[in-house]
Design a protein around this motif. Sequence first.
Motif, short mmCIF file in Angstrom:
data_model
loop_
_atom_site.label_atom_id
_atom_site.label_comp_id
_atom_site.label_asym_id
_atom_site.label_seq_id
_atom_site.Cartn_x
_atom_site.Cartn_y
_atom_site.Cartn_z
N THR A 5 45.66 25.06 30.00
CA THR A 5 43.94 24.42 30.28
C THR A 5 43.35 25.81 31.82
O THR A 5 45.17 26.02 31.90
CB THR A 5 43.55 23.58 31.02
N ASP A 15 43.48 25.18 34.57
CA ASP A 15 43.42 24.77 35.80
C ASP A 15 45.37 24.38 35.79
O ASP A 15 46.07 24.90 37.41
CB ASP A 15 43.55 23.02 36.13
N LYS A 16 46.14 24.88 34.52
CA LYS A 16 47.03 25.22 34.46
C LYS A 16 47.77 26.44 35.22
O LYS A 16 48.68 27.09 35.51
CB LYS A 16 47.76 24.70 33.62
N SER A 31 47.43 27.42 38.31
CA SER A 31 48.32 27.02 39.11
C SER A 31 49.90 28.45 38.58
O SER A 31 49.56 28.03 39.79
CB SER A 31 48.61 25.67 38.98
#
Length: 735
Positions: free
Chosen positions: A721, A723-724, A727
């Motif tokens: 996703t 967000d990963k 990050s």
Amino acid sequence: MKTVTITIQEDGEPREIEIQVPDTGEGGWGDLSKNTYINKPHTRVDAVDKVTGRAKYTADIKLPGLLYGRILRSHHPRARINRIDATRAMALPGVSVVVLPNDDPEVFSRECRFAGQEIAAVAATTPEVAEDALHAIDVDYEVLPFVVDEDAARDPDAAQVHSDRGNVGEPRVGEQGDIAAGFAQADVTLEATFRCQVQSHIALETHGNVCQWEGDKLTVWASTQGVFSVRGELAGHFGIPETNVRVITEFMGGGFGAKFGARKEGVICALLARKAGAPVKLMLTRKEEHLATGNRPSAVQHVKLGATSDGKLVAYERSNYGTPGVAGSANIPGAPYLYEIPNYRIEQTSVFTNAGPMAAQRAPGHPQAAFAMESMMDEMAEALGMDPIDIRQMNDPNEARRNMVAMGAEHIGWKTRRSATPNSGTGRIKTGMGVGSARWGGGGGRTQAECTINPDGSVQVKCGTQDIGTGTLTLVHMVAAEEFGLKIEDIDVGIGDTNYPYSGGSGGSTTAASVSPAIKGTTMLAKLELFKKIAPRFGVEPGELVASDGNVFVGSDPSKSMTWQQATAQLGDEPIFFHGQWLPGYSDSGVPGVHFVEVSVDTETGLVKVERVVAVHNSGMILNPLTWASQVNGGVLMGIGYGMYENRIMDPATGYMVNANLEDYKLMGSTDIPEIEILRYDEPERGVIGIGEPATIPTPGAIANAIYNACGARIRDMPFTPDKVLSALAAVKEG
């Protein structure tokens, strides 16, 4: 003619016998270039019925006096039912029957171990009344401690899912060689942890049955991957002979491993029908599908890999666990995936949680294992300064897969279009390329069939297999038509009924390899019986006759000919009936698969888009290239969905799945579908091999590698996703 050995039942005992069958060469399917149907693309025979709505699925079955069933399920992940009262429900107009835990303790339990567990059921004149009745059943719960997260469940102080065993199952260990010596030999050793989420099945058609009793005889229309397993389970549960149960699956809207056997909803449907004295239809809702019908277990894999400086893998260690929910296993393949490593040790455990049980899902355990292994191979290649293709070719013992990797690499332009340096593009949108591979077993057997050749020339073929949407009905038509030299529409085919000869369940890529040899053998030997009767008319031996283009003629002198109808008219009033079975020599097992993936990554939003997939697959001899390609497409898309979107989300506070629908549980949409190119690696001499499982295994690993190649962010946690990705990109910047 050639001799083959088959197994028959004699006085209830299996016995091997030898029979003579026409010798059609290696692989059993003859000269494919001369075929009319086999190995040629053919549209599904039921395509028009499906697109026009004429096809009748279980949900379409309507019977006089039909009632509608619904199941009351626990709202709590762990609870004890102190009291349950259906008085108000039974008082509702239209409610026919209610079944409670005391009516069948094997199906309903007062001990609830997951939110969604079956508690009671109702049958009413309309689905709406049945739904209202569920809300009118009064249940007094004693709510108990629970745990829905596998990491939390491993804590010895965690709530216990089962009273008779711990949350962490007995470890399963596989090992070979000397693991310490192997790592001592390694010049480079890498360690990493990979996480795979729980995935729901999401068959287009939900689980469902229609049950009708006539005395102690039960007829069931079921959405199932195995009509005979449904029959056996229901007969056993109700203590009646299997001959008293008939299961029918004329059309079926998909199954990925969670539709074997009657299951609880099937037994409940039959219970309601018997108690009501009326037929009952019970189709599950999409929410129930998520909560209670099975899923792909999670996997957390701690992997350590060692290699020498020239790229030779010498040691592999993996410790993994996952949750199958309240029941089943979360194990994945118990040896290093794909590659030959002389020293390895694998220890894996299943962790029970208060969540719905797992069910075998398309290539059980393989996508998880492939994701971690193929990611580690790329990481090792980078550490050694090697091309990811080269390290795979060096360590892969499978020659066919090595050839397929080379095919795919050439086709996609691995050497010419892929940047060897990750994150080398300019601008916010980066593109990259990755590869992943697979292996699968499959294989066939156990299927029986029968064929009738009537004096008027009509031909009927029956087999108790079911078509779960993959084109099995079409392949039966094709094999029989090819054998008799007739048109596909000339063959009357019956499948999906336990009144027909036995066939096993449709799963594990075994259906085509089980059914096609049975149909081939049965029709071939039925035709031989016909030839024996008419050969004297031509003054030749039966083996010299040929059936083709609606005629029967002498192969060495086609002028000696008669039409198919003239030939069958020689039978007088006695049709030929032949009951046959799966024959060896027409199918095989064990296939590799390779996917190359191109992605684009928006480095500002973290959004990943799969742009292109090159899928290289091997199915031995492909019966119908059209439905075969459809299976590959479906497998690729399921792999992308697993890698990019799908994820069961459990709320640790309530123990409930918060996205048990098709809005919050993310699936691929039409705009997410990439360009898919399919390359065939044919080995017709091996016979028929299934394709359902291998086509979905390599995709997530290939995507992860492509993302890294695009932007330099290694994602070890599925789904990938935004967000990963962001990050991981931030971690790269921080060094």
